[in-house]
Design a protein around this motif. Structure first.
Motif, PDB file in Angstrom:
ATOM      1  N   LYS A  18       3.006   2.528  11.255  1.00 36.03           N
ATOM      2  CA  LYS A  18       2.152   3.092  10.215  1.00 36.03           C
ATOM      3  C   LYS A  18       2.384   4.595  10.224  1.00 36.03           C
ATOM      4  N   LEU A  19       3.154   5.076   9.250  1.00 36.59           N
ATOM      5  CA  LEU A  19       3.531   6.497   9.212  1.00 36.59           C
ATOM      6  C   LEU A  19       2.445   7.330   8.533  1.00 36.59           C
ATOM      7  N   PHE A  20       1.950   8.326   9.256  1.00 28.66           N
ATOM      8  CA  PHE A  20       0.928   9.226   8.714  1.00 28.66           C
ATOM      9  C   PHE A  20       1.567  10.407   7.997  1.00 28.66           C
ATOM     10  N   VAL A  21       0.973  10.772   6.890  1.00 28.20           N
ATOM     11  CA  VAL A  21       1.473  11.905   6.101  1.00 28.20           C
ATOM     12  C   VAL A  21       0.272  12.737   5.646  1.00 28.20           C
ATOM     13  N   PRO A  22       0.226  14.007   6.024  1.00 29.23           N
ATOM     14  CA  PRO A  22      -0.896  14.835   5.569  1.00 29.23           C
ATOM     15  C   PRO A  22      -0.908  14.925   4.038  1.00 29.23           C
ATOM     16  N   GLY A  23      -2.069  14.749   3.445  1.00 33.09           N
ATOM     17  CA  GLY A  23      -2.177  14.776   1.983  1.00 33.09           C
ATOM     18  C   GLY A  23      -1.851  16.126   1.382  1.00 33.09           C
ATOM     19  N   SER A  24      -1.825  17.154   2.211  1.00 34.30           N
ATOM     20  CA  SER A  24      -1.514  18.501   1.717  1.00 34.30           C
ATOM     21  C   SER A  24      -0.016  18.772   1.696  1.00 34.30           C
ATOM     22  N   ARG A  25       0.794  17.871   2.282  1.00 33.79           N
ATOM     23  CA  ARG A  25       2.253  18.115   2.338  1.00 33.79           C
ATOM     24  C   ARG A  25       2.981  17.174   1.383  1.00 33.79           C
ATOM     25  N   THR A  26       2.906  17.519   0.100  1.00 28.56           N
ATOM     26  CA  THR A  26       3.449  16.619  -0.932  1.00 28.56           C
ATOM     27  C   THR A  26       4.955  16.400  -0.784  1.00 28.56           C
ATOM     28  N   GLU A  27       5.632  17.384  -0.151  1.00 31.32           N
ATOM     29  CA  GLU A  27       7.098  17.246  -0.013  1.00 31.32           C
ATOM     30  C   GLU A  27       7.449  16.079   0.911  1.00 31.32           C
ATOM     31  N   LEU A  28       6.484  15.585   1.678  1.00 29.33           N
ATOM     32  CA  LEU A  28       6.767  14.488   2.610  1.00 29.33           C
ATOM     33  C   LEU A  28       6.538  13.107   1.984  1.00 29.33           C
ATOM     34  N   PHE A  29       5.871  13.057   0.829  1.00 30.59           N
ATOM     35  CA  PHE A  29       5.489  11.748   0.275  1.00 30.59           C
ATOM     36  C   PHE A  29       6.708  10.864  -0.017  1.00 30.59           C
ATOM     37  N   LYS A  31       9.652  11.119   1.174  1.00 35.19           N
ATOM     38  CA  LYS A  31      10.348  10.791   2.429  1.00 35.19           C
ATOM     39  C   LYS A  31       9.662   9.622   3.124  1.00 35.19           C
ATOM     40  N   ALA A  32       8.333   9.645   3.113  1.00 38.21           N
ATOM     41  CA  ALA A  32       7.595   8.540   3.746  1.00 38.21           C
ATOM     42  C   ALA A  32       7.844   7.235   2.989  1.00 38.21           C
ATOM     43  N   ALA A  33       7.884   7.330   1.657  1.00 33.47           N
ATOM     44  CA  ALA A  33       8.121   6.117   0.849  1.00 33.47           C
ATOM     45  C   ALA A  33       9.504   5.552   1.114  1.00 33.47           C
ATOM     46  N   LEU A  42      -1.646   7.966   3.929  1.00 38.02           N
ATOM     47  CA  LEU A  42      -1.787   9.325   3.410  1.00 38.02           C
ATOM     48  C   LEU A  42      -3.121   9.845   3.934  1.00 38.02           C
ATOM     49  N   ASP A  43      -3.075  11.015   4.564  1.00 35.34           N
ATOM     50  CA  ASP A  43      -4.266  11.465   5.288  1.00 35.34           C
ATOM     51  C   ASP A  43      -5.040  12.546   4.547  1.00 35.34           C
ATOM     52  N   LEU A  44      -6.344  12.331   4.491  1.00 27.88           N
ATOM     53  CA  LEU A  44      -7.254  13.354   3.974  1.00 27.88           C
ATOM     54  C   LEU A  44      -8.090  13.965   5.088  1.00 27.88           C
ATOM     55  N   ASP A  46      -8.074  14.583   9.464  1.00 30.36           N
ATOM     56  CA  ASP A  46      -7.802  15.663  10.414  1.00 30.36           C
ATOM     57  C   ASP A  46      -6.470  16.389  10.237  1.00 30.36           C
ATOM     58  N   ALA A  47      -5.539  15.814   9.488  1.00 32.01           N
ATOM     59  CA  ALA A  47      -4.266  16.519   9.271  1.00 32.01           C
ATOM     60  C   ALA A  47      -4.341  17.467   8.075  1.00 32.01           C
ATOM     61  N   VAL A  48      -5.520  17.536   7.436  1.00 33.51           N
ATOM     62  CA  VAL A  48      -5.674  18.430   6.274  1.00 33.51           C
ATOM     63  C   VAL A  48      -6.742  19.484   6.604  1.00 33.51           C
ATOM     64  N   VAL A  76      -4.999   5.018   2.663  1.00 32.70           N
ATOM     65  CA  VAL A  76      -5.404   6.433   2.690  1.00 32.70           C
ATOM     66  C   VAL A  76      -6.556   6.586   3.681  1.00 32.70           C
ATOM     67  N   ARG A  77      -6.413   7.562   4.595  1.00 38.03           N
ATOM     68  CA  ARG A  77      -7.519   7.843   5.511  1.00 38.03           C
ATOM     69  C   ARG A  77      -8.429   8.881   4.873  1.00 38.03           C
ATOM     70  N   VAL A  78      -9.671   8.502   4.668  1.00 37.24           N
ATOM     71  CA  VAL A  78     -10.641   9.410   4.052  1.00 37.24           C
ATOM     72  C   VAL A  78     -11.352  10.219   5.142  1.00 37.24           C
ATOM     73  N   GLY A 229      -3.061   3.278  18.015  1.00 37.59           N
ATOM     74  CA  GLY A 229      -3.040   4.536  17.263  1.00 37.59           C
ATOM     75  C   GLY A 229      -1.923   5.485  17.670  1.00 37.59           C
ATOM     76  N   PRO A 230      -2.194   6.781  17.647  1.00 39.11           N
ATOM     77  CA  PRO A 230      -1.116   7.755  17.803  1.00 39.11           C
ATOM     78  C   PRO A 230      -0.656   7.967  19.238  1.00 39.11           C
ATOM     79  N   PHE A 231       0.603   8.359  19.373  1.00 38.17           N
ATOM     80  CA  PHE A 231       1.153   8.879  20.623  1.00 38.17           C
ATOM     81  C   PHE A 231       1.636  10.279  20.281  1.00 38.17           C
ATOM     82  N   LYS A 255       1.764   0.182  15.623  1.00 36.28           N
ATOM     83  CA  LYS A 255       1.289   1.464  16.149  1.00 36.28           C
ATOM     84  C   LYS A 255       1.518   2.546  15.101  1.00 36.28           C
ATOM     85  N   TRP A 256       0.714   3.571  15.162  1.00 32.46           N
ATOM     86  CA  TRP A 256       0.910   4.696  14.249  1.00 32.46           C
ATOM     87  C   TRP A 256       2.191   5.440  14.621  1.00 32.46           C
ATOM     88  N   ALA A 257       2.781   6.042  13.601  1.00 34.43           N
ATOM     89  CA  ALA A 257       3.888   6.977  13.827  1.00 34.43           C
ATOM     90  C   ALA A 257       3.406   8.300  13.258  1.00 34.43           C
TER      91      ALA A 257
END
Ligand code: COA
Ligand code: MG
Length: 327
Positions: A18-29, A31-33, A42-44, A46-48, A76-78, A229-231, A255-257
């Protein structure tokens, strides 16, 4: 079996990474897809950073509609229920996020009422938006309150799909003296007995075993999927591997990535090893033969197998079947 049947809430699907991507880093979307992750989150939360929360929400709503997420599960993590962002996150995602949104992830869940509250918001917003697909809920067990109330949480909504373990927040909540996000801690050890002719050995223990083990039990008892979860140290593939392997053996399906370099590792570790698949297939074949001869128990390479072995083997064979279909 109990007269009460437990059925899996979600259709057979892969959760290995499960790849996490901060919602503020649109350039990664994109790549994640394009990544090999089974699930994208897509995270809203703690990564934002707080000043970026509103913009990140808009970014994610746009990306849910515009990016081709292929066959991935899209979640999406709220923000948590203790913030003033949470309700806006949920309403925006459900009303404007389009049909591609699969599930909403709720962090720092404390009790069954937290799930109920989000279920109510998702249900009302789904009705208002005339959504066709049911939106699932995923929750992160990452506080001592959440772990204490885990059975009630796991049974709190028909929308629930999976439980996830968040090591960092859990450690903070428990007052644990560690800043590791998963992995070992050199101070959490036992010494072997004193011996006149041998040095005493330090045996490392698993700090995360108890909450993870408990989470797997609660998840499975309610038909939910348990996910590790995360490592945090994404420069330590060996550390990731052993942590992931332990939770794969315990029953977690993935596991999360938190960095793309953990995706292939997770996909590999949560794919049953070839020798386990071989043995599981051999068990099913041997039990078929035994049953044809009217036997309930049999021997395979000098080891007892019986009807419980069929159920154990089926866990592995079913998982492998899904993976073969994907690849
Ligand atoms: N999703 C997709 N692609 C990502 C990515 C992610 N989460 N993180 C990094 N990448 C991409 C980078 O853009 C870079 O691509 P490039 O080779 O085309 O330039 C490549 O992967 C390598 O990235 P790197 O430079 O090593 O990472 P970084 O310094 O940009 O970011 C992190 C490192 C940890 C900050 C970042 O991976 C991240 O934000 N991870 C998610 C954190 C998160 O959401 N946490 C909440 C849950 S615990
Ligand atoms: Mg957390």
């Amino acid at each position: 079996m109990s007269f009460t049947q437990i059925s899996r809430r979600v259709p057979p699907r892969l959760y290995r990474s499960k790849l996490f991507v901060p919602g503020s880093r649109t350039e990664l979307f994109a790549k994640a897809a394009a990544s090999a992750a089974d699930v994208v989150c897509l995270d809203l939360e703690d990564a934002v950073a707080p000043p970026d929360k509103d913009k990140a929400r808009d970014n994610i709503v746009a990306a849910l509609n515009d990016v081709d997420w292929k066959q991935k599960l899209v979640t999406v993590r709220v923000n948590g229920l203790d913030t003033h962002w949470c309700y806006r996150d949920v309403i925006a995602l459900v009303e404007k996020g389009g049909e591609r949104l699969d599930a909403v992830m709720i962090p720092k869940i404390g009790n069954a009422s937290d799930v109920y509250a989000i279920d109510m918001l998702v249900t009302q917003a789904s009705l208002a938006a005339k959504r066709k697909k049911q939106i699932g809920l995923e929750v992160i067990i990452e506080t001592t309150m959440g772990l204490t109330n885990i059975n009630a949480i796991a049974g709190a909504s028909r929308r629930l799909e999976s439980l996830h373990f968040g090591a960092a927040d859990y450690a903070a909540s428990a007052g644990m003296r560690t800043t590791n996000i998963g992995g070992g801690n050199a101070d959490y050890v036992m010494l072997t007995d004193k011996h006149p002719n041998a040095a005493r050995e330090r045996h490392w223990n698993d700090l995360w075993h108890y909450p993870l083990f408990r989470m797997v039990q609660a998840a499975r008892a309610h038909g939910l999927v348990p996910i590790d979860g995360p490592f945090g140290d994404y420069s330590d593939p060996d550390g990731f591997r052993v942590q992931a392997m332990r939770t794969a053996v315990l029953g977690c399906e993935g596991k999360w990535a938190i960095h793309p370099n953990q995706v292939a590792l997770a996909n590999e570790i949560y794919t049953p090893p070839a020798k386990e698949v071989e043995r599981a297939e051999a068990i099913l074949a041997a039990m078929k033969d035994a049953q044809a001869k009217g036997l309930g128990a049999a021997a395979l390479n000098g080891v007892l197998i019986d009807a419980a072995s069929i159920r154990q083997a089926e866990v592995i064979v079913r998982q492998m079947q899904l993976i073969r279909e994907r690849t």
